[in-house]
Design a protein around this motif. Structure first.
Motif, PDB file in Angstrom:
ATOM      1  N   GLU A 162       6.284  -0.194  -7.896  1.00  0.00           N
ATOM      2  CA  GLU A 162       4.983  -0.190  -8.575  1.00  0.00           C
ATOM      3  C   GLU A 162       4.602   1.211  -9.046  1.00  0.00           C
ATOM      4  N   ASN A 163       4.877   2.183  -8.179  1.00  0.00           N
ATOM      5  CA  ASN A 163       4.485   3.562  -8.499  1.00  0.00           C
ATOM      6  C   ASN A 163       5.564   4.347  -9.230  1.00  0.00           C
ATOM      7  N   ARG A 164       6.730   3.678  -9.450  1.00  0.00           N
ATOM      8  CA  ARG A 164       7.832   4.326 -10.194  1.00  0.00           C
ATOM      9  C   ARG A 164       8.221   5.668  -9.557  1.00  0.00           C
ATOM     10  N   ILE A 165       8.406   5.662  -8.255  1.00  0.00           N
ATOM     11  CA  ILE A 165       8.774   6.915  -7.577  1.00  0.00           C
ATOM     12  C   ILE A 165      10.304   7.048  -7.545  1.00  0.00           C
ATOM     13  N   ARG A 176       2.869   4.701   1.303  1.00  0.00           N
ATOM     14  CA  ARG A 176       2.094   5.583   0.418  1.00  0.00           C
ATOM     15  C   ARG A 176       2.993   6.377  -0.529  1.00  0.00           C
ATOM     16  N   PRO A 177       3.824   5.704  -1.311  1.00  0.00           N
ATOM     17  CA  PRO A 177       4.753   6.465  -2.174  1.00  0.00           C
ATOM     18  C   PRO A 177       4.046   7.325  -3.204  1.00  0.00           C
ATOM     19  N   GLU A 178       2.831   6.918  -3.583  1.00  0.00           N
ATOM     20  CA  GLU A 178       2.141   7.634  -4.667  1.00  0.00           C
ATOM     21  C   GLU A 178       1.781   9.073  -4.299  1.00  0.00           C
ATOM     22  N   ALA A 238       5.909  -1.072  -3.282  1.00  0.00           N
ATOM     23  CA  ALA A 238       5.034   0.031  -3.679  1.00  0.00           C
ATOM     24  C   ALA A 238       5.820   1.125  -4.401  1.00  0.00           C
ATOM     25  N   VAL A 239       7.078   1.312  -4.007  1.00  0.00           N
ATOM     26  CA  VAL A 239       7.912   2.343  -4.646  1.00  0.00           C
ATOM     27  C   VAL A 239       8.100   1.989  -6.119  1.00  0.00           C
ATOM     28  N   SER A 284       1.944  17.293  -9.136  1.00  0.00           N
ATOM     29  CA  SER A 284       3.075  16.703  -9.854  1.00  0.00           C
ATOM     30  C   SER A 284       4.401  17.138  -9.238  1.00  0.00           C
ATOM     31  N   LYS A 323       6.085  14.644 -11.852  1.00  0.00           N
ATOM     32  CA  LYS A 323       5.235  13.503 -12.222  1.00  0.00           C
ATOM     33  C   LYS A 323       4.539  13.767 -13.542  1.00  0.00           C
ATOM     34  N   THR A 340       6.304  12.917  -5.411  1.00  0.00           N
ATOM     35  CA  THR A 340       6.898  12.931  -6.748  1.00  0.00           C
ATOM     36  C   THR A 340       8.261  12.271  -6.734  1.00  0.00           C
TER      37      THR A 340
END
Ligand code: FMN
Length: 493
Positions: free
Chosen positions: A405-408, A382-384, A402-403, A361, A492, A387
């Motif tokens: 989508e993953n809420r980074i 690969r943003p996931e 992707a950013v 996290s 996270k 954190t």
């Protein structure tokens, strides 16, 4: 007689003598009188049994020096009198809490090395199955059988075959381990597979010059959970060590710069050599999960500029330490700011996540200038893995979806008149991400938590006596508590 014939005759005579010596022994050897046949109970009541055969215990009196069994080659035991294979077996028992059993043949082997060698050679050559003094009758109680032995004549001792063939091992897992002077366990694996018919035989492991940590690392590798042994490495550390050995691909650097080990190289199969400098706090012992921070430098810190140039020219690797003392910091030195470097960053991140005990996290990343370009590519792919991302004095080259989508969370900071990029690319990136979040139905308040655009006006630089917004100015950002706190306070869910 020709020289060749003399040699052949010599070899034949030698073999004959071996056979005679072995045979005499086989038919005249003394019976072992004290083989109890008892299983020593482990302390966990597991369904695993460690079975081993060793020359020690199969001969009368002390062994001769040739086998080196009186000073075993493994370091897991304090007791120097145990043989190599017993030491290996006991380490496994220690770590797994399994039961323990030593195989005894009905007859002693010869005390001299040559005597044992002759008998073993006869047994091996003629695929004999020496009779065993006893056989435990509760093998059905176990799902997993570790089987350990010294390599004898490029194979397992035949007594191991006698043992394995005495049972119906269907449905059981057999895990072979061996000790040896030289040979790998592979030389004996066909024999074990054949004699442990019906069992699932896992890849074997040679335990040579190993200690508890090494053995634990192997066990973890094959999916066995081990106990914590006081004074020894924790399971997590052993896992880390496994990852390191598994990758076998890291050449550790030797030079130190202000707490960073310089120029470690991850030899990635797919991405080639990845150079990185690494700071691991002294307090890290693997028992607790630490945060991870990756910092990608600008052009002046790339690898071809010289080892450690990123650390010498940028301060963030050091200022970051003030925000979280329990954080491992990797400062890669890649070759450019393009796709290859982005994939290398991903490979390095994945490696670090597996090799160290990392709190997933808290995996932070920063890219300055060219490093920001690389990092934005990584974020698009690969943003996931991360954190939060802090980009300084740069532009966004990567994808955005992707950013979002993953809420980074992303923080973009740049000088209003950045000499190299200007502030427009950062503003554009902000806008693109903002639009996507809006499309997803996020409110402004929600978006502000995920996305920050921080364009610094000239007063910000003037106050610090700095005239160059891109280079020297960029450094200011990473000394700015507000910016740095934003990054390291993200966590996270
Ligand atoms: C009869 C005999 C044959 C051996 N043959 C081999 C061999 O083929 N390859 C090898 O690497 N080591 C060989 N060794 C060395 C042993 O495998 C090694 O010393 C082992 O660690 C001894 O384990 P122990 O102390 O449990 O008996 C042999 C040893 C003996 C006594």
């Amino acid at each position: 007689m020709t020289k060749r014939r003399k040699i052949i005759t010599g070899i034949l005579v030698f073999i004959l003598l071996l056979i005679i010596a072995g045979s005499i022994y086989l038919f005249t050897g003394r019976k072992i009188s004290d083989a109890s046949g008892d299983v020593i109970k482990g302390d966990l009541g597991t369904e695993s049994l460690v079975v081993y055969f060793s020359r020690q215990g199969e001969i009368l009196g002390d062994l001769d020096a040739v086998t080196s069994a009186t000073a075993n080659s493994n370091q897991g035991m304090n007791d120097e009198d145990v043989s190599d294979t017993e030491a290996a077996a006991r380490m496994i028992q220690n770590l797994t809490g399994a039961d323990l059993y030593q195989i005894h043949t009905e007859h002693y082997y010869r005390k001299s090395f040559m005597g044992t060698a002759a008998t073993a050679w006869v047994e091996n050559t003629f695929h004999m199955r020496p009779k065993l003094a006893a056989l435990p009758d509760n093998l059905d109680d176990y799902d997993t059988i570790y089987i350990g032995y010294p390599i004898w004549w490029f194979n397992a001792p035949m007594a191991v075959g006698t043992f394995l063939e005495s049972y119906d091992l269907s449905g059981k897992t057999v895990i072979p381990f061996c000790t040896s002077q030289d040979n790998d366990i592979e030389v004996s694996m066909d024999f074990i597979r054949n004699t442990a018919a019906g069992a699932e035989v896992l890849e074997g492991h040679r335990i040579h010059e190993e200690n508890l940590n090494d053995v634990a690392a192997w066990l973890h590798q094959i999916g066995v959970t081990t106990k914590e042994i006081s004074g020894q490495m924790s399971s997590k550390e052993a896992e880390s060590q496994t990852a390191e050995t598994e990758s076998e691909n890291v050449t550790q650097g030797t030079e130190n710069y202000k707490g960073f080990v310089l120029d470690n190289v991850l030899h990635s199969e797919d991405e080639g050599d990845i150079h990185y400098n690494l700071y691991v706090p002294e307090s890290y012992d693997g028992s607790e999960a630490y945060a991870l921070f990756l910092t990608l430098p600008g052009y002046q810190g790339l690898y071809f500029q010289g080892v450690g140039e990123n650390l010498r020219t940028e301060n963030i690797g050091f200022t970051a330490q003030e925000y979280n003392p329990e954080m491992i910091i990797a400062a890669p030195q890649l070759d450019d700011w393009g796709e290859t470097s982005a994939r290398q960053t991903i490979a390095l991140t994945e490696y670090l996540l597996s090799a160290y005990n990392i709190d997933q996290s808290k995996v932070y990343v920063e890219g300055y200038s060219g490093g920001g370009e690389t990092m934005s590519l990584v974020m698009g792919m690969r943003p996931e893995l991360y954190t939060a991302y802090l980009q300084g004095s740069s532009q966004w080259d990567g994808a955005y979806d992707a950013v979002v989508e993953n809420r980074i969370p992303v923080y973009l900071v740049v000088g209003e008149s950045d000499e190299y990029y200007g502030s427009e690319p950062s503003e554009q990136a902000y806008q693109n991400l903002h639009d996507l979040y809006e499309k997803e139905g996020l409110s402004d308040k929600e978006i502000d938590k995920l996305l920050v655009l921080d364009v610094k006006d000239s007063a910000y630089f003037k106050k610090a006596g700095v005239t160059n917004q891109h280079g020297q100015g960029g450094k200011l950002f990473f000394e700015d508590e507000k910016i740095m706190s934003w990054l390291f306070e993200q966590q996270k869910a």
